[in-house]
Design an enzyme around this catalytic site. Structure first.
Site, mmCIF file in Angstrom:
data_model
loop_
_atom_site.group_PDB
_atom_site.id
_atom_site.type_symbol
_atom_site.label_atom_id
_atom_site.label_comp_id
_atom_site.label_asym_id
_atom_site.label_seq_id
_atom_site.Cartn_x
_atom_site.Cartn_y
_atom_site.Cartn_z
ATOM 1 N N GLU A 16 0.815 -1.213 0.000
ATOM 2 C CA GLU A 16 0.000 0.000 0.000
ATOM 3 C C GLU A 16 0.852 1.268 0.000
ATOM 4 O O GLU A 16 0.504 2.266 -0.651
ATOM 5 C CB GLU A 16 -0.926 0.005 1.221
ATOM 6 C CG GLU A 16 -2.005 -1.052 1.195
ATOM 7 C CD GLU A 16 -1.575 -2.387 1.783
ATOM 8 O OE1 GLU A 16 -2.440 -3.260 1.975
ATOM 9 O OE2 GLU A 16 -0.366 -2.562 2.046
ATOM 10 N N LEU A 17 1.976 1.247 0.738
ATOM 11 C CA LEU A 17 2.827 2.441 0.792
ATOM 12 C C LEU A 17 3.452 2.727 -0.567
ATOM 13 O O LEU A 17 3.541 3.885 -0.992
ATOM 14 C CB LEU A 17 3.918 2.270 1.848
ATOM 15 C CG LEU A 17 4.845 3.474 2.010
ATOM 16 C CD1 LEU A 17 4.081 4.695 2.505
ATOM 17 C CD2 LEU A 17 6.007 3.156 2.941
ATOM 18 N N LYS A 18 3.894 1.686 -1.256
ATOM 19 C CA LYS A 18 4.479 1.861 -2.589
ATOM 20 C C LYS A 18 3.506 2.574 -3.520
ATOM 21 O O LYS A 18 3.857 3.577 -4.157
ATOM 22 C CB LYS A 18 4.849 0.491 -3.170
ATOM 23 C CG LYS A 18 5.142 0.497 -4.677
ATOM 24 C CD LYS A 18 5.247 -0.918 -5.223
ATOM 25 C CE LYS A 18 5.308 -0.918 -6.743
ATOM 26 N NZ LYS A 18 6.498 -0.267 -7.293
ATOM 27 N N HIS A 697 17.870 5.601 -11.452
ATOM 28 C CA HIS A 697 16.895 5.544 -10.367
ATOM 29 C C HIS A 697 16.323 6.923 -10.052
ATOM 30 O O HIS A 697 15.545 7.071 -9.114
ATOM 31 C CB HIS A 697 17.526 4.935 -9.119
ATOM 32 C CG HIS A 697 17.822 3.480 -9.276
ATOM 33 N ND1 HIS A 697 19.032 3.013 -9.729
ATOM 34 C CD2 HIS A 697 17.048 2.376 -9.089
ATOM 35 C CE1 HIS A 697 18.998 1.693 -9.790
ATOM 36 N NE2 HIS A 697 17.814 1.293 -9.416
#
Length: 758
Positions: A16-18, A697
């Site tokens: 969920e945090l991602k 990144h």
């Protein structure tokens, strides 16, 4: 007896945090909505651990990106370039983690490195000469109060001052010793604040203690804590170590005024020996790391309880705990619906490890009939042979390996001449590392195929169109050595594991690698072998579309091993050799099919390198390096073997890397200020080399001048006829627009440099 957890996975049950963080990056939700999601995750995890009977529950183990970055921000260790950004504190934090390019400015991210011997990446905080170290944030205190409001009293955790000083990057003339007193005072403020809040325990994580320490290191550690512990007042202080033993400072540590000391009994090869030899003070609590925080196999209760019993019989006050943070294992087995009980009964993820801790503490106290049944079930589990684990043919093939199988002929210098004539590449040849953007349509196609919603023909046809599209893009950009883009692959290890015998796979067993990046490591269940070609058709199709060299893309045996959950019933060396033989078969099939450039990535080569230098060769490099040579020793001189490595410190093992005997190596360098270049020159590195010229990144696009500047710095240390030009890693996490712009600038920079070197 009580139970303790060092830290818990923070991305949520189902990442969920991602997803919330990525929505925030895209502007789909605001800061308040992101914080709401994070608050729910934290509360659920505190209540979960409390319900499982964990007595010492961590707070401040949550992070939006990285805990060490959190610690740096807490103590005002923020480089000026980020301070000057006219953005919110949240966006400044993310700028440090992933860079920023927008109306408020253009800054690169901090360096990113592997966290000790794990696949987790931490952000390397930078400290400047004029940095004023002070307590400047409230995150740990806010989360402690948050937990308290939820009815859970926690032990706040934070990276300790010694480890922080050792991992900081000093960018000015000042060094570690110049900041010690200031940092001690900042940590004193931290302790004082928690005393006022009524915390009973606080935890300082000092994993750097498991390295080889000098006398000066030990003296620095003692200086810090003798001073810091003077101000602890009514608070109890836990010194927590993990990833090894503290043989160089054990006697010093137990004499200091800590109330608890956490030791790793899983990776700490000498931990029991140290406790038996030097004893453990009866006025302190030993937090014994006996439940593996890095692997996913069930705990052997009999073995663990024997250790606990021995410690208790020695008069030691023991708390049973995890060997390290559970950040390194998946969240729960409850999300796995496809694996049969034949498999799942042997596995234990983060939530299940909480149950193990609870059962073990009850068993140690001889109470709770349910725990007694669990003990008997556990004994039975470890007495049976796992299904589908052993293959006599594989074991014989490993046993039959000869020394000559590790040697490629002719020698590198002769091969290099042959290959330069064979390929006729220009000076500073350009290439990419392997993958191209995994856009929504790519993911949807793969997902639909896996769910049997589309036939294989439709899945393959889609991927071939993507390959053709990106082959043309690469030709239009004028890249010299092409890749097919890896649109058929989910993950560079999982993809191969799915096609190798000896692996099992999870559905939702995600583990955080860095920031919002999560991986789903496959499980090495048994002996590993290859029963069919895995990549040949894709590579042959891609090569048919172009006259330029097309790289066959493989993952190396050490990386496949290190980015899987390994077996515990055979040695890592044996498992790696099994995988190496399987990849060797694929290399030879690619060559036979006409693929003349083959890249075998060893991104994780350093990951399981022992933290103590004295163990580097005997415990690891003596078999890890030969396993790579085993993969490619059978190819012709004309076949060019590439490899790739990223986000680790390679300078101190550069001779071992050269001994891999690849023809070309590319590696991450954009976040490390090209520090590795000096080592390449000092060690007369023979392999052709491509240090990454920009950071994949980060969402920012590097300019042509920026890339040229990096290349010119490289040419001060690397011969022009050995330098390749490439990004620092694969491009699957990037968007198409930024990828095209970055690669255009990369090729332009290489061409301009060629003109200057004519």
């Amino acid at each position: 007896m009580k139970a303790s957890v060092i830290g818990f996975p923070r991305v949520g049950t189902l990442r969920e945090l991602k997803f919330a963080t990525e929505k925030f990056f895209r502007g789909e939700i605001n800061e308040d909505e992101l914080k709401l999601t994070s608050g729910k995750i934290r509360k659920n995890q505190w209540l979960l651990q409390s319900s499982k009977g964990i007595d010492y529950i961590a707070s401040n183990d949550f992070s939006f990106y990285d805990n060490l970055l959190d610690t740096a921000v807490l103590f005002n260790i923020i480089p000026e370039r980020y301070v000057n950004l006219d953005v919110s504190p949240m966006w400044r934090y993310f700028a440090m983690a992933r860079g920023y390019q927008g109306e408020a400015g253009d800054v690169k991210a901090l360096a990113m490195k592997k966290w000790f011997n794990t696949n987790y990446h931490y952000m390397v905080p930078e400290i400047e000469d004029d940095t004023q170290i002070k307590l400047a944030g409230s995150k740990p205190f806010d989360e402690y109060e948050e937990a308290k409001a939820a009815g859970v009293k926690t032990k706040p955790v934070i990276a300790g001052p010694f480890t922080l000083l050792k991992l900081l990057k000093y960018t000015g003339s000042k060094k570690c010793d110049d900041y010690v007193d200031e940092l001690i005072n900042a940590y004193k403020s931290y302790v004082s604040k928690f005393e006022k809040l009524g915390a009973e325990w606080i935890q300082f994580d000092e994993p750097f203690l498991v390295h080889d320490l000098t006398n000066d290191d030990v003296a620095l550690f003692e200086k810090i804590y003798k001073e810091l512990l003077k101000c602890k007042g009514s608070i109890k202080v836990l010194l927590q170590t993990y990833f090894g033993d503290i043989r160089d400072c054990y006697e010093n540590v137990v004499k200091l005024d800590f109330d608890g000391i956490g030791l790793d009994f899983i990776e700490g090869r000498k931990t029991i020996e140290l406790v038996e030899k030097y004893g453990f003070p009866n006025d302190k609590v030993l937090f014994a790391g006996l439940v593996n925080g890095k692997n996913i196999w069930k705990n052997n209760y009999k073995k663990t309880l024997e250790t606990v019993s021995g410690l208790k019989n020695a008069g030691i006050n023991v708390v049973i705990g995890t060997s390290c943070s559970l950040l390194h294992v998946p969240y729960t087995l409850e999300n796995e619906s496809r694996l049969s009980e034949d498999y799942t009964k042997h596995l234990s993820f983060a939530v299940e490890k909480l149950t193990e801790l609870s059962q073990l503490k009850n068993l140690a106290d001889n109470k709770n009939p349910e725990s007694e049944k669990a003990y008997n079930d556990n004994i039975e589990l470890f007495s049976i042979k796992r299904v589908n684990s052993f293959n006599d043919k594989v074991k014989k093939r490993v046993a039959d390996i000869k020394e000559s199988d590790f040697v490629r002929l002719p020698a590198f210098n002769e091969r290099e001449k042959i290959q330069k004539a064979e390929f006729g590449l220009p000076m500073f040849p350009t290439t990419t590392i392997g993958s191209f953007p995994q856009t929504a349509d790519v993911k949807a196609n793969r997902s639909a195929y896996k769910k049997n919603e589309i036939p294989k023909e439709e899945y393959v046809d889609f991927n071939k169109k993507k390959i053709a599209e990106w082959v043309k893009i690469q030709e239009d950009l004028d890249i010299d050595v092409l890749v097919h883009g890896e649109f058929e692959r989910n993950d560079m290890v999982e993809y191969f594991g799915e096609q190798l015998d000896g692996y099992v796979f999870t559905e939702k067993a995600w583990v955080q690698s860095y920031g919002t990046r999560c991986v789903k490591p496959p499980v090495i269940w048994g002996d590993v072998s290859r029963n069919h070609p895995m990549t040949v058709d894709w590579s042959v199709y891609a090569q048919s579309l172009t006259d330029r060299p097309m790289k066959g893309m493989l993952t190396g045996p050490v990386t496949i091993l290190n980015w899987s959950f390994p077996r515990e019933d055979v040695s890592i060396k044996e498992s790696t050799y099994q995988i190496a033989l399987a990849i060797r078969d694929e290399v030879l099939d690619l060559e036979k099919a006409g693929i003349s450039v083959i890249q075998v990535d060893e991104a994780a080569l350093r990951e399981k390198l022992p933290l103590r230098k004295t163990d580097w060769y005997s415990q690891y490099l003596d078999w890890a390096i030969p396993s790579f040579r085993l993969v490619h020793s059978g190819v012709k001189a004309e076949t060019q073997i590439h490899t790739h490595m990223c986000y680790s410190e390679f300078t101190d093992i550069i001779t071992a890397i050269d001994d891999m005997d690849a023809d070309v190596i590319t590696f991450e360098a954009s976040r490390s200020d090209l520090q590795i270049l000096d080592s390449l020159k000092e060690n007369n590195f023979k392999t052709e080399v491509g240090p990454g010229v920009y950071d994949i990144h980060s969402p920012r696009v590097p300019s042509t001048d920026e890339i040229k500047s990096a290349l010119k710095k490289m040419l001060e240390k690397i011969d022009a006829d050995k330098l390749w030009v490439n990004p620092d890693c694969g491009l699957k996490t990037r968007g198409e627009k930024e990828t095209l712009a970055s690669l255009y600038n990369l090729v332009k920079a290489a061409k301009e440099l060629r003109e200057e070197y004519k």
